[in-house]
Design an enzyme around this catalytic site. Structure first.
Site, PDB file in Angstrom:
ATOM      1  N   CYS A 150      86.934  28.891  91.671  1.00  0.00           N
ATOM      2  CA  CYS A 150      86.217  28.918  92.942  1.00  0.00           C
ATOM      3  C   CYS A 150      87.109  28.428  94.067  1.00  0.00           C
ATOM      4  O   CYS A 150      87.636  27.330  94.007  1.00  0.00           O
ATOM      5  CB  CYS A 150      84.968  28.045  92.853  1.00  0.00           C
ATOM      6  SG  CYS A 150      84.014  28.013  94.367  1.00  0.00           S
ATOM      7  N   PHE A 157      94.623  46.882  91.428  1.00  0.00           N
ATOM      8  CA  PHE A 157      94.910  47.573  90.175  1.00  0.00           C
ATOM      9  C   PHE A 157      96.405  47.867  90.020  1.00  0.00           C
ATOM     10  O   PHE A 157      96.800  48.957  89.584  1.00  0.00           O
ATOM     11  CB  PHE A 157      94.089  48.861  90.066  1.00  0.00           C
ATOM     12  CG  PHE A 157      92.618  48.618  89.909  1.00  0.00           C
ATOM     13  CD1 PHE A 157      92.110  48.054  88.740  1.00  0.00           C
ATOM     14  CD2 PHE A 157      91.737  48.920  90.933  1.00  0.00           C
ATOM     15  CE1 PHE A 157      90.746  47.822  88.605  1.00  0.00           C
ATOM     16  CE2 PHE A 157      90.374  48.687  90.795  1.00  0.00           C
ATOM     17  CZ  PHE A 157      89.876  48.128  89.623  1.00  0.00           C
ATOM     18  N   ALA A 158      97.227  46.862  90.388  1.00  0.00           N
ATOM     19  CA  ALA A 158      98.677  47.009  90.299  1.00  0.00           C
ATOM     20  C   ALA A 158      99.112  46.727  88.857  1.00  0.00           C
ATOM     21  O   ALA A 158      99.397  45.599  88.482  1.00  0.00           O
ATOM     22  CB  ALA A 158      99.362  46.040  91.268  1.00  0.00           C
ATOM     23  N   ARG A 159      99.151  47.765  88.070  1.00  0.00           N
ATOM     24  CA  ARG A 159      99.464  47.602  86.652  1.00  0.00           C
ATOM     25  C   ARG A 159      99.922  48.937  86.062  1.00  0.00           C
ATOM     26  O   ARG A 159      99.590  50.001  86.589  1.00  0.00           O
ATOM     27  CB  ARG A 159      98.241  47.093  85.885  1.00  0.00           C
ATOM     28  CG  ARG A 159      97.059  48.036  85.954  1.00  0.00           C
ATOM     29  CD  ARG A 159      95.877  47.584  85.122  1.00  0.00           C
ATOM     30  NE  ARG A 159      95.036  46.649  85.846  1.00  0.00           N
ATOM     31  CZ  ARG A 159      93.757  46.416  85.526  1.00  0.00           C
ATOM     32  NH1 ARG A 159      93.219  47.024  84.488  1.00  0.00           N
ATOM     33  NH2 ARG A 159      93.035  45.562  86.217  1.00  0.00           N
ATOM     34  N   GLU A 160     100.718  48.839  85.024  1.00  0.00           N
ATOM     35  CA  GLU A 160     101.121  50.010  84.239  1.00  0.00           C
ATOM     36  C   GLU A 160     101.671  51.141  85.106  1.00  0.00           C
ATOM     37  O   GLU A 160     101.359  52.319  84.904  1.00  0.00           O
ATOM     38  CB  GLU A 160      99.929  50.502  83.399  1.00  0.00           C
ATOM     39  CG  GLU A 160      99.408  49.448  82.426  1.00  0.00           C
ATOM     40  CD  GLU A 160      98.068  49.837  81.812  1.00  0.00           C
ATOM     41  OE1 GLU A 160      97.480  50.853  82.254  1.00  0.00           O
ATOM     42  OE2 GLU A 160      97.626  49.112  80.903  1.00  0.00           O
TER      43      GLU A 160
END
Length: 283
Positions: free
Chosen positions: A122, A261-264
Protein backbone atom coordinates in the site's frame (compact mmCIF):
# COMPACT_ATOMS: atom_id res chain seq x y z
CA UNK A 1 25.51 9.07 11.23
CA UNK A 2 26.03 9.43 7.51
CA UNK A 3 25.68 12.35 5.18
CA UNK A 4 23.26 11.79 2.30
CA UNK A 5 24.91 10.60 -0.89
CA UNK A 6 23.80 8.88 -4.06
CA UNK A 7 25.03 5.40 -4.91
CA UNK A 8 23.50 4.29 -8.20
CA UNK A 9 24.55 0.67 -8.54
CA UNK A 10 23.30 -2.88 -8.38
CA UNK A 11 24.15 -3.91 -4.81
CA UNK A 12 24.71 -7.43 -3.57
CA UNK A 13 22.20 -8.80 -1.08
CA UNK A 14 22.90 -7.83 2.52
CA UNK A 15 22.70 -10.48 5.25
CA UNK A 16 19.85 -8.53 6.85
CA UNK A 17 17.70 -8.76 3.71
CA UNK A 18 17.58 -12.57 3.60
CA UNK A 19 16.88 -14.99 6.43
CA UNK A 20 17.26 -18.76 6.51
CA UNK A 21 14.28 -20.55 8.04
CA UNK A 22 13.35 -24.21 8.31
CA UNK A 23 10.57 -25.62 6.13
CA UNK A 24 9.25 -28.92 4.77
CA UNK A 25 9.16 -29.55 1.03
CA UNK A 26 6.50 -32.05 0.03
CA UNK A 27 6.68 -33.77 -3.35
CA UNK A 28 5.34 -36.98 -4.86
CA UNK A 29 8.57 -38.59 -3.70
CA UNK A 30 8.12 -37.71 -0.05
CA UNK A 31 8.86 -35.03 2.54
CA UNK A 32 12.23 -33.33 3.03
CA UNK A 33 13.35 -30.90 5.73
CA UNK A 34 15.30 -27.97 4.31
CA UNK A 35 16.50 -24.46 5.02
CA UNK A 36 14.71 -21.87 2.90
CA UNK A 37 15.97 -18.40 1.97
CA UNK A 38 13.21 -16.00 3.04
CA UNK A 39 12.85 -12.26 2.35
CA UNK A 40 13.13 -10.29 5.58
CA UNK A 41 10.20 -7.99 6.39
CA UNK A 42 10.60 -5.53 9.26
CA UNK A 43 8.90 -2.36 10.50
CA UNK A 44 10.89 0.69 9.43
CA UNK A 45 10.04 3.96 11.18
CA UNK A 46 10.81 7.27 9.49
CA UNK A 47 11.56 9.92 12.09
CA UNK A 48 12.19 13.53 11.09
CA UNK A 49 13.97 15.86 13.48
CA UNK A 50 12.91 13.62 16.36
CA UNK A 51 9.23 13.38 15.32
CA UNK A 52 7.77 10.09 14.08
CA UNK A 53 6.05 10.38 10.69
CA UNK A 54 5.54 6.93 9.16
CA UNK A 55 6.07 3.24 9.79
CA UNK A 56 6.47 1.08 6.71
CA UNK A 57 7.04 -2.66 6.38
CA UNK A 58 10.12 -3.06 4.23
CA UNK A 59 13.14 -5.12 3.30
CA UNK A 60 16.07 -4.00 5.51
CA UNK A 61 18.47 -3.15 2.66
CA UNK A 62 19.49 0.18 1.10
CA UNK A 63 17.64 2.02 3.85
CA UNK A 64 19.45 5.34 3.38
CA UNK A 65 18.27 5.31 -0.24
CA UNK A 66 14.77 4.52 1.05
CA UNK A 67 14.83 7.44 3.48
CA UNK A 68 16.04 9.82 0.79
CA UNK A 69 13.59 8.67 -1.88
CA UNK A 70 10.59 8.52 0.48
CA UNK A 71 11.36 12.00 1.81
CA UNK A 72 11.32 13.48 -1.70
CA UNK A 73 8.42 11.53 -3.23
CA UNK A 74 6.19 12.06 -0.17
CA UNK A 75 6.99 15.82 -0.18
CA UNK A 76 8.54 15.74 3.28
CA UNK A 77 11.29 17.85 1.69
CA UNK A 78 11.50 19.73 -1.57
CA UNK A 79 14.74 18.12 -2.71
CA UNK A 80 17.40 15.69 -1.52
CA UNK A 81 19.60 18.69 -0.65
CA UNK A 82 17.13 19.54 2.16
CA UNK A 83 18.22 16.37 3.98
CA UNK A 84 21.12 17.06 6.34
CA UNK A 85 21.78 13.58 7.70
CA UNK A 86 20.37 10.06 7.84
CA UNK A 87 20.97 7.67 10.72
CA UNK A 88 19.93 4.02 10.52
CA UNK A 89 19.30 2.69 14.02
CA UNK A 90 18.31 -0.89 14.95
CA UNK A 91 15.77 -1.09 17.78
CA UNK A 92 14.02 -3.97 19.53
CA UNK A 93 11.07 -4.29 17.14
CA UNK A 94 12.52 -2.97 13.91
CA UNK A 95 14.62 -0.15 12.44
CA UNK A 96 14.48 3.60 12.87
CA UNK A 97 15.52 5.94 10.09
CA UNK A 98 16.35 9.18 11.87
CA UNK A 99 16.41 11.91 9.26
CA UNK A 100 17.55 15.45 9.93
CA UNK A 101 15.96 17.99 7.59
CA UNK A 102 16.12 21.76 7.21
CA UNK A 103 14.09 23.75 9.73
CA UNK A 104 11.74 25.11 7.06
CA UNK A 105 10.66 21.60 6.07
CA UNK A 106 10.50 20.44 9.68
CA UNK A 107 8.03 23.21 10.45
CA UNK A 108 5.98 22.40 7.36
CA UNK A 109 5.94 18.74 8.34
CA UNK A 110 4.77 19.55 11.84
CA UNK A 111 1.82 21.41 10.33
CA UNK A 112 0.67 18.39 8.32
CA UNK A 113 1.92 15.62 10.58
CA UNK A 114 -0.15 12.53 10.63
CA UNK A 115 0.25 8.92 11.67
CA UNK A 116 0.90 6.59 8.73
CA UNK A 117 0.62 2.82 9.13
CA UNK A 118 2.20 1.52 5.95
CA UNK A 119 1.92 -1.96 4.53
CA UNK A 120 4.14 -3.50 1.89
CA UNK A 121 1.38 -3.45 -0.72
CA UNK A 122 0.00 0.00 0.00
CA UNK A 123 1.43 3.33 -1.05
CA UNK A 124 -1.31 5.59 0.32
CA UNK A 125 -2.00 4.07 3.74
CA UNK A 126 -2.84 6.70 6.33
CA UNK A 127 -3.58 9.51 3.91
CA UNK A 128 -6.50 11.40 5.37
CA UNK A 129 -8.06 13.30 2.46
CA UNK A 130 -8.60 12.94 -1.27
CA UNK A 131 -6.61 16.14 -1.84
CA UNK A 132 -3.67 14.66 0.01
CA UNK A 133 -3.91 11.37 -1.86
CA UNK A 134 -4.15 13.08 -5.27
CA UNK A 135 -1.70 15.88 -4.60
CA UNK A 136 -0.49 17.81 -7.67
CA UNK A 137 2.88 17.24 -9.32
CA UNK A 138 4.70 19.28 -11.94
CA UNK A 139 4.62 18.14 -15.54
CA UNK A 140 7.77 16.28 -16.62
CA UNK A 141 9.55 18.26 -19.32
CA UNK A 142 11.89 15.95 -21.21
CA UNK A 143 12.61 15.18 -24.85
CA UNK A 144 13.81 11.71 -23.93
CA UNK A 145 13.00 8.93 -26.38
CA UNK A 146 13.77 5.23 -26.27
CA UNK A 147 13.64 2.57 -28.92
CA UNK A 148 11.79 -0.72 -28.62
CA UNK A 149 15.06 -2.65 -28.76
CA UNK A 150 16.39 -0.82 -25.68
CA UNK A 151 13.16 -1.52 -23.80
CA UNK A 152 13.35 -5.19 -24.69
CA UNK A 153 16.99 -5.35 -23.63
CA UNK A 154 16.20 -3.90 -20.18
CA UNK A 155 13.24 -6.26 -19.75
CA UNK A 156 15.43 -9.26 -20.58
CA UNK A 157 18.36 -8.13 -18.41
CA UNK A 158 16.47 -7.09 -15.29
CA UNK A 159 16.10 -10.53 -13.63
CA UNK A 160 19.89 -11.00 -13.59
CA UNK A 161 20.21 -7.78 -11.56
CA UNK A 162 17.62 -8.81 -8.95
CA UNK A 163 20.08 -10.46 -6.60
CA UNK A 164 17.73 -10.69 -3.60
CA UNK A 165 14.78 -11.99 -5.59
CA UNK A 166 17.02 -14.63 -7.18
CA UNK A 167 17.36 -16.19 -3.72
CA UNK A 168 13.93 -15.61 -2.20
CA UNK A 169 11.51 -15.13 -5.11
CA UNK A 170 9.41 -12.67 -3.11
CA UNK A 171 10.63 -9.12 -3.69
CA UNK A 172 9.97 -6.43 -6.26
CA UNK A 173 12.65 -4.65 -8.24
CA UNK A 174 12.85 -1.10 -9.57
CA UNK A 175 15.56 -0.25 -12.08
CA UNK A 176 16.80 2.97 -13.66
CA UNK A 177 17.63 2.33 -17.29
CA UNK A 178 19.54 4.38 -19.84
CA UNK A 179 18.39 5.13 -23.37
CA UNK A 180 20.53 2.23 -24.62
CA UNK A 181 18.69 -0.23 -22.39
CA UNK A 182 21.51 -0.63 -19.87
CA UNK A 183 20.47 -0.95 -16.23
CA UNK A 184 22.31 1.74 -14.29
CA UNK A 185 20.81 1.14 -10.85
CA UNK A 186 18.41 -1.31 -9.24
CA UNK A 187 16.85 -1.60 -5.80
CA UNK A 188 14.66 -4.33 -4.29
CA UNK A 189 12.02 -4.53 -1.58
CA UNK A 190 8.98 -6.57 -0.58
CA UNK A 191 6.89 -3.49 -1.43
CA UNK A 192 6.82 -2.11 -4.95
CA UNK A 193 6.50 1.47 -3.68
CA UNK A 194 9.42 0.93 -1.32
CA UNK A 195 11.57 -0.45 -4.14
CA UNK A 196 10.81 2.62 -6.26
CA UNK A 197 11.55 4.98 -3.36
CA UNK A 198 14.88 3.23 -2.81
CA UNK A 199 15.73 3.57 -6.50
CA UNK A 200 14.80 7.26 -6.56
CA UNK A 201 16.88 7.81 -3.44
CA UNK A 202 19.84 6.17 -5.17
CA UNK A 203 19.69 8.11 -8.44
CA UNK A 204 18.22 11.45 -7.43
CA UNK A 205 21.61 13.17 -7.49
CA UNK A 206 23.04 11.09 -10.35
CA UNK A 207 25.10 13.23 -12.72
CA UNK A 208 23.74 11.29 -15.70
CA UNK A 209 20.37 12.95 -15.19
CA UNK A 210 17.03 11.41 -14.38
CA UNK A 211 15.50 12.95 -17.50
CA UNK A 212 17.77 10.81 -19.69
CA UNK A 213 16.45 7.40 -18.68
CA UNK A 214 13.42 5.49 -17.49
CA UNK A 215 12.12 3.33 -14.68
CA UNK A 216 11.38 -0.38 -15.07
CA UNK A 217 9.46 -2.08 -12.27
CA UNK A 218 8.63 -5.74 -11.67
CA UNK A 219 5.05 -5.05 -10.63
CA UNK A 220 1.79 -3.48 -11.70
CA UNK A 221 1.76 0.28 -12.14
CA UNK A 222 -0.55 2.21 -9.83
CA UNK A 223 -1.27 5.92 -9.52
CA UNK A 224 1.30 6.21 -6.75
CA UNK A 225 4.04 4.65 -8.89
CA UNK A 226 3.44 7.19 -11.66
CA UNK A 227 3.29 10.01 -9.11
CA UNK A 228 6.65 9.07 -7.57
CA UNK A 229 8.20 8.79 -11.04
CA UNK A 230 6.93 12.25 -11.97
CA UNK A 231 8.12 13.81 -8.70
CA UNK A 232 11.59 12.45 -9.47
CA UNK A 233 11.48 14.02 -12.95
CA UNK A 234 11.78 10.67 -14.74
CA UNK A 235 9.93 10.74 -18.08
CA UNK A 236 8.92 7.09 -18.49
CA UNK A 237 7.87 4.16 -16.33
CA UNK A 238 7.57 0.63 -17.67
CA UNK A 239 5.94 -2.14 -15.64
CA UNK A 240 5.94 -5.87 -16.21
CA UNK A 241 2.25 -6.00 -15.29
CA UNK A 242 -0.82 -3.87 -15.95
CA UNK A 243 -1.47 -0.22 -15.06
CA UNK A 244 -4.57 1.09 -13.34
CA UNK A 245 -6.97 3.60 -14.88
CA UNK A 246 -5.88 6.33 -12.46
CA UNK A 247 -2.23 5.66 -13.28
CA UNK A 248 -2.95 6.20 -16.98
CA UNK A 249 -4.92 9.38 -16.30
CA UNK A 250 -2.10 10.82 -14.19
CA UNK A 251 0.58 9.82 -16.71
CA UNK A 252 -1.28 11.67 -19.46
CA UNK A 253 -1.74 14.72 -17.24
CA UNK A 254 1.88 15.05 -16.08
CA UNK A 255 3.66 13.99 -19.25
CA UNK A 256 4.98 10.61 -18.13
CA UNK A 257 5.12 7.84 -20.69
CA UNK A 258 3.47 4.72 -19.28
CA UNK A 259 4.29 1.25 -20.56
CA UNK A 260 2.68 -1.91 -19.23
CA UNK A 261 2.96 -5.66 -19.76
CA UNK A 262 6.69 -5.21 -20.44
CA UNK A 263 7.67 -8.85 -20.66
CA UNK A 264 8.79 -11.56 -23.06
CA UNK A 265 9.90 -9.16 -25.76
CA UNK A 266 6.66 -7.18 -25.91
CA UNK A 267 5.07 -4.17 -24.22
CA UNK A 268 1.95 -2.00 -24.40
CA UNK A 269 2.06 1.82 -24.45
CA UNK A 270 -0.79 3.49 -22.51
CA UNK A 271 0.34 7.13 -22.38
CA UNK A 272 3.03 9.34 -23.88
CA UNK A 273 3.68 7.22 -26.95
CA UNK A 274 5.71 9.99 -28.57
CA UNK A 275 8.69 8.96 -26.43
CA UNK A 276 8.78 5.50 -27.99
CA UNK A 277 10.96 5.76 -31.09
CA UNK A 278 10.02 3.86 -34.24
CA UNK A 279 11.34 0.32 -34.57
CA UNK A 280 14.63 0.22 -36.46
CA UNK A 281 14.40 -2.31 -39.31
CA UNK A 282 16.82 -5.20 -39.06
CA UNK A 283 19.76 -4.93 -41.44
Amino acid sequence: MTEPSSSPSVPLPTPEAIRSLGARRITAGGVAQRAEAIAAEVPVALIYNGQSFAVMLATPADLEDFARGFSVTEAVVGAAADIRAIEVRAVDRGIELRVTIDDYWALALAARRRSLAGRSGCGLCGVDTFAEALRPVARVASRFTVGPAALRKAIADMPAHQTINAQVGAVHGAAFVGADGSIRALREDIGRHNALDKLIGAVIDDDVGRGDGFVLVSSRCSYEMVHKTAVAGIPLIAAVSAPTSLAIELAEKVGVTLVGFAREGRFTVYAGGERIAPETPAA
